[in-house]
Scaffold this active site. Sequence first.
Site, mmCIF file in Angstrom:
data_model
loop_
_atom_site.group_PDB
_atom_site.id
_atom_site.type_symbol
_atom_site.label_atom_id
_atom_site.label_comp_id
_atom_site.label_asym_id
_atom_site.label_seq_id
_atom_site.Cartn_x
_atom_site.Cartn_y
_atom_site.Cartn_z
ATOM 1 N N ASP A 179 0.826 -1.199 0.000
ATOM 2 C CA ASP A 179 0.000 0.000 0.000
ATOM 3 C C ASP A 179 0.868 1.260 0.000
ATOM 4 O O ASP A 179 1.788 1.381 0.813
ATOM 5 C CB ASP A 179 -0.897 -0.020 1.249
ATOM 6 C CG ASP A 179 -1.811 1.180 1.304
ATOM 7 O OD1 ASP A 179 -2.718 1.256 0.470
ATOM 8 O OD2 ASP A 179 -1.598 2.052 2.173
ATOM 9 N N GLU B 207 1.015 -0.918 -5.097
ATOM 10 C CA GLU B 207 -0.107 0.015 -5.179
ATOM 11 C C GLU B 207 0.550 1.371 -5.430
ATOM 12 O O GLU B 207 0.917 2.089 -4.507
ATOM 13 C CB GLU B 207 -0.941 0.031 -3.894
ATOM 14 C CG GLU B 207 -2.291 0.720 -4.097
ATOM 15 C CD GLU B 207 -2.427 2.089 -3.459
ATOM 16 O OE1 GLU B 207 -3.320 2.851 -3.860
ATOM 17 O OE2 GLU B 207 -1.650 2.422 -2.539
HETATM 18 C C1 GLC Z 1 -3.965 3.472 -0.458
HETATM 19 C C2 GLC Z 1 -5.317 2.875 -0.162
HETATM 20 C C3 GLC Z 1 -6.226 3.968 0.328
HETATM 21 C C4 GLC Z 1 -5.637 4.564 1.588
HETATM 22 C C5 GLC Z 1 -4.189 5.006 1.379
HETATM 23 C C6 GLC Z 1 -3.481 5.234 2.678
HETATM 24 O O1 GLC Z 1 -4.000 4.381 -1.480
HETATM 25 O O2 GLC Z 1 -5.820 2.244 -1.296
HETATM 26 O O3 GLC Z 1 -7.524 3.498 0.559
HETATM 27 O O4 GLC Z 1 -6.390 5.656 1.998
HETATM 28 O O5 GLC Z 1 -3.428 4.031 0.705
HETATM 29 O O6 GLC Z 1 -3.224 4.034 3.329
#
Ligand code: GLC
Length: 629
Positions: free
Chosen positions: A278, A320
Amino acid sequence: MDSRTVPFPDGALAPVTASRRAALQRRATGRWSVAQRALAAVYGERVDPAWWQKVAVLLGRRAADRPDDLWVLDAEREGAPDWFQQPDRIGYSLYVDRFAGDLRGVADRVDYLDELGVTYLHLLPVFRRQPGASDGGFAVADHADVEPSLGSWADLQSLARRLRERGISLCLDFVVNHTAAAHRWAEAARRGDAKYQSYYLVYPSRTVPDVHEQALPQVFPITAPGNFTYVPELEGWVWTTFYPIQWDLNWANPEVFEEMLGVALQLANAGAEILRLDSAPFLWKRMGTTCKNQPEVHRILEALRALVGIVAPSVLLKAEAIVSPPHLTSYLGLGGPRQCHLAYHNTLMAGLWMALATGSTARLTSLLQEMPPIPKDTAWVTYLRCHDEIVWGAVTHDLDGATAESLCNRLSLFYAGNTSGSFSRGAAFQTAPNSPSRGSNGTLASLAGLEAALESSDGEAVETALRRIRLMYGVLLGFGGIPMLYMGDEIGVMNDWDEAEVREDGRWLQRSLFPWDRAGTRHDSRTVVGRLWRLLRAMIGRRVGTSSLHASIPTVPLDVDVPGLLALLRPGPEPVLVLANFAAQPSPFPTALPAPFDGPVDDLLDAGDGSSTAPMRAYAVRWLVPDDH
Ligand code: GLC
């Protein structure tokens, strides 16, 4: 091996049985020095032989703990490293509580996922979280403890096993950029423990934060403005890229790397086959930059990949990284040591919605054509919707300020249903002008026009909305990466306006409680739900049997002479051409397709709307194959 690398200290493998030891030594060959080179570039002398000894001991301990069935899986996957690239991989992403209450509830719903064809299940964060608002669990208070309201660690392990038995790979969120303010490290930091203070980025005054702010974008300019939060106990400002309850980790401290490596291996040993990293782009901060995509982030990922691969080679890392195309592909490690195996194709995702709103595919085609190739042993995760917003920056990054702003405005207004001719019911998100974070929220069904059509009881509009959804699925499933479905989209779940308001975060529009009563009607083909289910099931079935959708084959976006058409070529021994009409009116069949599509063709998705070379109806999609008969 260069002179700076230290050999793998075999003594660290003492806790491991002799047979495992041999495998570990073999896997360490190459990986160990890749990791050392990468981290020497990041940490220099701070990662000395003593530090590497500690890392080796950690690997030895985790290798000894690795359950036998996962050890067997490692060996199988080493023998079939393209397992995740096969066309039968179909992802599905869900919030445990919203979908089925808790982890046991998810285990009880495995039949449903299996029936849909899911072979890869992504659980949004399941770990102990910040009490109260927790950014949907992304404020993690303990990476090694399951959120009590969702179940226990044993429940997680047993769900992983259950899924594995059904051929479904478990993907867990591994929140790498930050911890919750309630994490024990942050608590210790607040109590004055210098060790844990060094796990975060704390500034005694606004001087440094103010200089940083000049170059830093804001992720949530409306709901959480600024990138720093004052913490009275620390008498200082803590770096908080996202919400104030999410404290960015200080990855410039090698102890943070070591801790997080330990977490990664713990998740792997719990049965996670994919770790979703993430917010990976944010790990490294450098004054005067946006503090995203810094070279050190890539070295850290190289090292993480190599070290996880020694203990758990079956485990995949997924980036991500919601960043612009030139940066995005670097997360897969082309031309250097590999980093992540997977990355979200956010350019495709936002680009598809852009094409649907504008009826034109020229810009999407050129954005896809300009993307650097990705390594053959990696894959895109393709998706239409997820728990987050559609970020328009993904399709405006290369435009000048005014043009980018105008496209962003146009798309945001369109998807909020605020332009004439809009079929969408969604909402604009983080609407600060000139912000790269601007986006749109809403479920697939609501954004594609089903919500508005059903409300107006307009049968023709319902048909058109269903065709739009089919079109989007047709590209998603035909693109060639791993398609990821988002919970509820398969049955046309609509926006949850109440939840978005209560939570004060527009992304909750697409996080509604899973309507099991609605899902219960999926076998009734007279209902909208039944039709959606059937069309998706049929397409998944087609995909699974189509060898050229293997993710190692690159997708070739073609220029065609019709503005509404997107043409994606999947070369290979059994080539497929995905042809999709994003225009709201019929488009002629293109005149100049390359061989072997210049002769008679068949449509694998045959919708029964005439010959495969007939003009394309509004929102039609075909998977063309040469007709050999
Ligand atoms: C990523 C997640 C999102 C979250 C962010 C902080 O982008 O997909 O939902 O708010 O990280 O953890």
